[in-house]
Design a protein around this motif. Structure first.
Motif, PDB file in Angstrom:
ATOM      1  N   ASP A  28     -11.880  -9.205   1.539  1.00  0.00           N
ATOM      2  CA  ASP A  28     -13.116  -9.969   1.739  1.00  0.00           C
ATOM      3  C   ASP A  28     -12.877 -11.466   1.891  1.00  0.00           C
ATOM      4  O   ASP A  28     -13.666 -12.159   2.551  1.00  0.00           O
ATOM      5  N   ALA A  29     -11.819 -11.986   1.283  1.00  0.00           N
ATOM      6  CA  ALA A  29     -11.613 -13.439   1.248  1.00  0.00           C
ATOM      7  C   ALA A  29     -10.898 -13.925   2.510  1.00  0.00           C
ATOM      8  O   ALA A  29      -9.862 -14.600   2.434  1.00  0.00           O
ATOM      9  N   THR A  30     -11.441 -13.629   3.660  1.00  0.00           N
ATOM     10  CA  THR A  30     -10.779 -14.012   4.913  1.00  0.00           C
ATOM     11  C   THR A  30     -10.854 -15.514   5.176  1.00  0.00           C
ATOM     12  O   THR A  30      -9.971 -16.069   5.845  1.00  0.00           O
ATOM     13  N   ASP A  31     -11.874 -16.180   4.662  1.00  0.00           N
ATOM     14  CA  ASP A  31     -12.021 -17.622   4.925  1.00  0.00           C
ATOM     15  C   ASP A  31     -10.904 -18.435   4.286  1.00  0.00           C
ATOM     16  O   ASP A  31     -10.557 -19.517   4.779  1.00  0.00           O
ATOM     17  N   GLY A  32     -10.332 -17.941   3.193  1.00  0.00           N
ATOM     18  CA  GLY A  32      -9.296 -18.694   2.509  1.00  0.00           C
ATOM     19  C   GLY A  32      -7.884 -18.402   2.997  1.00  0.00           C
ATOM     20  O   GLY A  32      -6.920 -18.966   2.477  1.00  0.00           O
ATOM     21  N   ARG A  33      -7.745 -17.567   4.000  1.00  0.00           N
ATOM     22  CA  ARG A  33      -6.408 -17.207   4.494  1.00  0.00           C
ATOM     23  C   ARG A  33      -5.811 -18.304   5.370  1.00  0.00           C
ATOM     24  O   ARG A  33      -6.527 -19.058   6.022  1.00  0.00           O
ATOM     25  N   GLU A  34      -4.481 -18.308   5.398  1.00  0.00           N
ATOM     26  CA  GLU A  34      -3.748 -19.203   6.302  1.00  0.00           C
ATOM     27  C   GLU A  34      -2.943 -18.343   7.277  1.00  0.00           C
ATOM     28  O   GLU A  34      -2.070 -17.583   6.867  1.00  0.00           O
ATOM     29  N   LEU A  35      -3.227 -18.475   8.553  1.00  0.00           N
ATOM     30  CA  LEU A  35      -2.509 -17.705   9.573  1.00  0.00           C
ATOM     31  C   LEU A  35      -1.122 -18.310   9.755  1.00  0.00           C
ATOM     32  O   LEU A  35      -0.989 -19.471  10.147  1.00  0.00           O
ATOM     33  N   ILE A  36      -0.078 -17.528   9.457  1.00  0.00           N
ATOM     34  CA  ILE A  36       1.279 -18.068   9.560  1.00  0.00           C
ATOM     35  C   ILE A  36       2.046 -17.506  10.753  1.00  0.00           C
ATOM     36  O   ILE A  36       3.072 -18.066  11.143  1.00  0.00           O
ATOM     37  N   GLU A  37       1.578 -16.413  11.335  1.00  0.00           N
ATOM     38  CA  GLU A  37       2.222 -15.874  12.534  1.00  0.00           C
ATOM     39  C   GLU A  37       1.210 -15.039  13.305  1.00  0.00           C
ATOM     40  O   GLU A  37       0.394 -14.339  12.713  1.00  0.00           O
ATOM     41  N   GLN A  38       1.297 -15.126  14.626  1.00  0.00           N
ATOM     42  CA  GLN A  38       0.383 -14.387  15.493  1.00  0.00           C
ATOM     43  C   GLN A  38       1.082 -14.138  16.823  1.00  0.00           C
ATOM     44  O   GLN A  38       1.680 -15.048  17.398  1.00  0.00           O
ATOM     45  N   PHE A  39       1.055 -12.909  17.313  1.00  0.00           N
ATOM     46  CA  PHE A  39       1.678 -12.601  18.594  1.00  0.00           C
ATOM     47  C   PHE A  39       1.081 -11.326  19.170  1.00  0.00           C
ATOM     48  O   PHE A  39       0.369 -10.576  18.487  1.00  0.00           O
ATOM     49  N   THR A  40       1.391 -11.097  20.443  1.00  0.00           N
ATOM     50  CA  THR A  40       0.949  -9.910  21.162  1.00  0.00           C
ATOM     51  C   THR A  40       2.169  -9.077  21.528  1.00  0.00           C
ATOM     52  O   THR A  40       3.204  -9.619  21.916  1.00  0.00           O
ATOM     53  N   VAL A  41       2.043  -7.761  21.405  1.00  0.00           N
ATOM     54  CA  VAL A  41       3.092  -6.839  21.820  1.00  0.00           C
ATOM     55  C   VAL A  41       2.678  -6.262  23.167  1.00  0.00           C
ATOM     56  O   VAL A  41       1.701  -5.511  23.237  1.00  0.00           O
ATOM     57  N   PRO A  42       3.373  -6.611  24.250  1.00  0.00           N
ATOM     58  CA  PRO A  42       2.978  -6.130  25.580  1.00  0.00           C
ATOM     59  C   PRO A  42       3.071  -4.610  25.689  1.00  0.00           C
ATOM     60  O   PRO A  42       3.653  -3.930  24.838  1.00  0.00           O
ATOM     61  N   ILE A  43       2.520  -4.071  26.757  1.00  0.00           N
ATOM     62  CA  ILE A  43       2.533  -2.623  26.938  1.00  0.00           C
ATOM     63  C   ILE A  43       3.964  -2.109  27.051  1.00  0.00           C
ATOM     64  O   ILE A  43       4.855  -2.796  27.529  1.00  0.00           O
ATOM     65  N   ARG A  44       4.166  -0.896  26.535  1.00  0.00           N
ATOM     66  CA  ARG A  44       5.427  -0.176  26.633  1.00  0.00           C
ATOM     67  C   ARG A  44       6.614  -0.999  26.125  1.00  0.00           C
ATOM     68  O   ARG A  44       7.695  -1.011  26.713  1.00  0.00           O
ATOM     69  N   SER A  45       6.382  -1.716  25.023  1.00  0.00           N
ATOM     70  CA  SER A  45       7.442  -2.536  24.442  1.00  0.00           C
ATOM     71  C   SER A  45       7.344  -2.461  22.921  1.00  0.00           C
ATOM     72  O   SER A  45       6.491  -1.745  22.377  1.00  0.00           O
ATOM     73  N   GLY A  46       8.203  -3.190  22.238  1.00  0.00           N
ATOM     74  CA  GLY A  46       8.181  -3.204  20.784  1.00  0.00           C
ATOM     75  C   GLY A  46       8.488  -4.583  20.255  1.00  0.00           C
ATOM     76  O   GLY A  46       9.050  -5.435  20.966  1.00  0.00           O
ATOM     77  N   ARG A  47       8.155  -4.804  19.006  1.00  0.00           N
ATOM     78  CA  ARG A  47       8.399  -6.092  18.370  1.00  0.00           C
ATOM     79  C   ARG A  47       8.591  -5.860  16.879  1.00  0.00           C
ATOM     80  O   ARG A  47       7.926  -5.010  16.279  1.00  0.00           O
ATOM     81  N   ALA A  48       9.510  -6.578  16.269  1.00  0.00           N
ATOM     82  CA  ALA A  48       9.716  -6.540  14.826  1.00  0.00           C
ATOM     83  C   ALA A  48       9.349  -7.899  14.244  1.00  0.00           C
ATOM     84  O   ALA A  48       9.497  -8.929  14.903  1.00  0.00           O
ATOM     85  N   TRP A  49       8.895  -7.891  12.983  1.00  0.00           N
ATOM     86  CA  TRP A  49       8.491  -9.135  12.337  1.00  0.00           C
ATOM     87  C   TRP A  49       8.544  -8.960  10.826  1.00  0.00           C
ATOM     88  O   TRP A  49       8.627  -7.849  10.312  1.00  0.00           O
ATOM     89  N   VAL A  50       8.480 -10.087  10.123  1.00  0.00           N
ATOM     90  CA  VAL A  50       8.563 -10.112   8.664  1.00  0.00           C
ATOM     91  C   VAL A  50       7.181 -10.364   8.082  1.00  0.00           C
ATOM     92  O   VAL A  50       6.426 -11.209   8.576  1.00  0.00           O
ATOM     93  N   VAL A  51       6.870  -9.617   7.019  1.00  0.00           N
ATOM     94  CA  VAL A  51       5.663  -9.877   6.231  1.00  0.00           C
ATOM     95  C   VAL A  51       6.105 -10.113   4.790  1.00  0.00           C
ATOM     96  O   VAL A  51       6.550  -9.177   4.119  1.00  0.00           O
ATOM     97  N   PRO A  52       6.017 -11.350   4.295  1.00  0.00           N
ATOM     98  CA  PRO A  52       6.448 -11.616   2.914  1.00  0.00           C
ATOM     99  C   PRO A  52       5.555 -10.907   1.896  1.00  0.00           C
ATOM    100  O   PRO A  52       4.367 -10.657   2.155  1.00  0.00           O
ATOM    101  N   ALA A  53       6.120 -10.586   0.756  1.00  0.00           N
ATOM    102  CA  ALA A  53       5.346  -9.979  -0.324  1.00  0.00           C
ATOM    103  C   ALA A  53       4.145 -10.848  -0.656  1.00  0.00           C
ATOM    104  O   ALA A  53       4.230 -12.080  -0.670  1.00  0.00           O
ATOM    105  N   GLY A  54       2.999 -10.211  -0.896  1.00  0.00           N
ATOM    106  CA  GLY A  54       1.795 -10.944  -1.240  1.00  0.00           C
ATOM    107  C   GLY A  54       1.020 -11.459  -0.046  1.00  0.00           C
ATOM    108  O   GLY A  54       0.026 -12.163  -0.226  1.00  0.00           O
ATOM    109  N   HIS A  55       1.454 -11.113   1.163  1.00  0.00           N
ATOM    110  CA  HIS A  55       0.755 -11.520   2.371  1.00  0.00           C
ATOM    111  C   HIS A  55       0.011 -10.324   2.962  1.00  0.00           C
ATOM    112  O   HIS A  55       0.291  -9.172   2.643  1.00  0.00           O
ATOM    113  N   VAL A  56      -0.920 -10.629   3.849  1.00  0.00           N
ATOM    114  CA  VAL A  56      -1.708  -9.611   4.532  1.00  0.00           C
ATOM    115  C   VAL A  56      -1.351  -9.612   6.006  1.00  0.00           C
ATOM    116  O   VAL A  56      -1.189 -10.674   6.622  1.00  0.00           O
TER     117      VAL A  56
END
Length: 289
Positions: A28-56
Motif C-alpha cells: 500500500d505504501a507506494t508513495d514512499g518508495r524510491e525507484l532504483i532501477e527500471q527497464f524493459t525486456v524486449p520481445i523474445r529476449s531475456g534480462r537478469a537483474w538484482v533485487v536487494p533484500a528488503g526491496h520490492v
C-alpha cells in the motif's frame, strides 16, 4: 473439484504462516518508495537483474498481454535457487498475493513473497485455467527440435541462459520457472494446457525480496499464447509478442521494522550418517552418533 485437504500443512503461526498486515503495508505504501532501477525486456529476449533484500520488485505488461518465464537465485550463492515443485506443494500451483517462492535443499526458505497482483481476482475460469503458473516449465530448443525437427534459439531456456551469463551462471543454472501472467491448467485427460494471457496493458505482479536476489526473466517467444506453438494448429506467434517491464523499488526503512531475513532450514544435514571421530590416534577409528 474436490475439497480434499492439502498434504503439506503447518501448525498455527508456524513456518507457513504469513504476516499479511506487514505485506499489505509494503503493497500500500507506494508513495514512499524510491525507484532504483527500471527497464524493459524486449520481445523474445531475456534480462537478469538484482533485487536487494528488503526491496520490492514489480513485473509489468506495459503494452498488453505477454507471458514471462521467471527464475530466481540467492545472489551470493546461486546453488540456492527457486524450487518450483516444493513451492507448488507448500503454496499453490498458481501463486498470488501472500504466496512465497521457496528455495531448494538444503536451504528451504522463502526467497520472495508476493505482495501485489493485479490479476488476483482472475480466479478459476470455465476451463479450469488460473494465472501465474508453477505447473509447467520454460519452453526450450531441445523439446522444440524433438517436436518439430527445427532449431529455434529464442525459447525461454535460451533467453534465460543468455541473460545470466554476465553473472557467471550457465545453462546448468537455469531451472524450472514461474510463468508470470500465464494462464494454465490440467484438462480432463490430466494434461497440461495453456490459454491466451488475460493480462492487459499495465497489469503487474509484485514481490518482496526476503534475501538478496538475482532474478532473470524471459519474454516468451509464444507472446500471449493465443497462437499454438506446437501441433496441427501451430503458427508463428511473432505478432502477439510484446515486451515486459521491471521496476525495483526501495521501501521506507520504517516499513521493515521487525522484519528479518529468513534463516536456512533448521535440519542438521546428518541424513542418518555417523561421522568418524579420529580422537588422538588415527589408527583406531571411533564413530560418533
Amino acid at each position: 473439484m474436490g475439497n480434499y485437504p492439502a498434504a503439506y500443512q503447518a501448525t498455527e503461526n508456524g513456518a507457513l504462516s504469513v504476516d499479511r498486515a506487514f505485506y499489505d503495508r509494503l503493497a500500500d505504501a507506494t508513495d514512499g518508495r524510491e525507484l532504483i532501477e527500471q527497464f524493459t525486456v524486449p520481445i523474445r529476449s531475456g534480462r537478469a537483474w538484482v533485487v536487494p533484500a528488503g526491496h520490492v520488485c514489480r513485473l509489468l505488461t506495459p503494452e498488453g498481454p505477454q507471458v514471462g518465464d521467471f527464475n530466481v537465485w540467492n545472489l551470493h550463492d546461486p546453488r540456492e535457487r527457486m524450487w518450483a515443485a516444493r513451492t507448488r506443494q507448500l503454496q499453490r500451483a498458481h501463486v498470488s498475493t501472500y504466496d512465497r517462492i521457496w528455495s531448494n535443499l538444503p536451504f528451504l526458505r522463502p526467497l520472495l513473497t508476493v505482495v501485489a497482483d493485479s490479476l488476483a481476482d482472475y480466479g478459476v475460469d470455465g476451463d479450469g485455467g488460473r494465472v501465474h503458473d508453477l505447473l509447467g516449465t520454460r519452453c526450450d530448443p531441445y523439446v522444440n527440435r524433438m517436436l518439430t525437427g527445427e532449431d529455434f534459439d529464442f525459447h525461454c531456456h535460451s533467453n534465460l541462459t543468455r541473460a545470466v551469463l554476465p553473472y557467471g551462471l550457465t545453462e546448468f543454472d537455469v531451472h524450472d520457472v514461474l510463468n508470470v501472467f500465464q494462464c494454465t491448467g490440467l484438462n480432463d485427460e490430466d494434461r497440461y494446457f495453456m490459454k491466451a494471457c488475460p493480462a492487459q496493458a499495465g497489469d503487474y505482479f509484485e514481490f518482496f525480496a526476503e534475501t538478496d536476489l538475482l532474478c532473470a526473466m524471459s519474454t516468451c517467444p509464444g507472446g500471449d499464447l493465443s497462437v499454438h506453438m506446437w501441433g496441427p494448429d501451430a503458427g508463428d506467434p511473432l505478432e502477439v509478442c510484446r515486451p515486459l517491464a521491471v521496476e525495483v523499488h526501495r521501501v521506507p526503512g520504517t516499513l521493515l521494522d521487525g522484519w528479518h531475513e529468513p534463516p536456512r532450514a533448521a535440519y542438521r544435514n546428518v541424513h542418518g550418517m555417523r561421522m568418524p571421530n579420529w580422537g588422538d590416534d588415527a589408527r583406531g577409528t571411533r564413530w560418533q552418533e
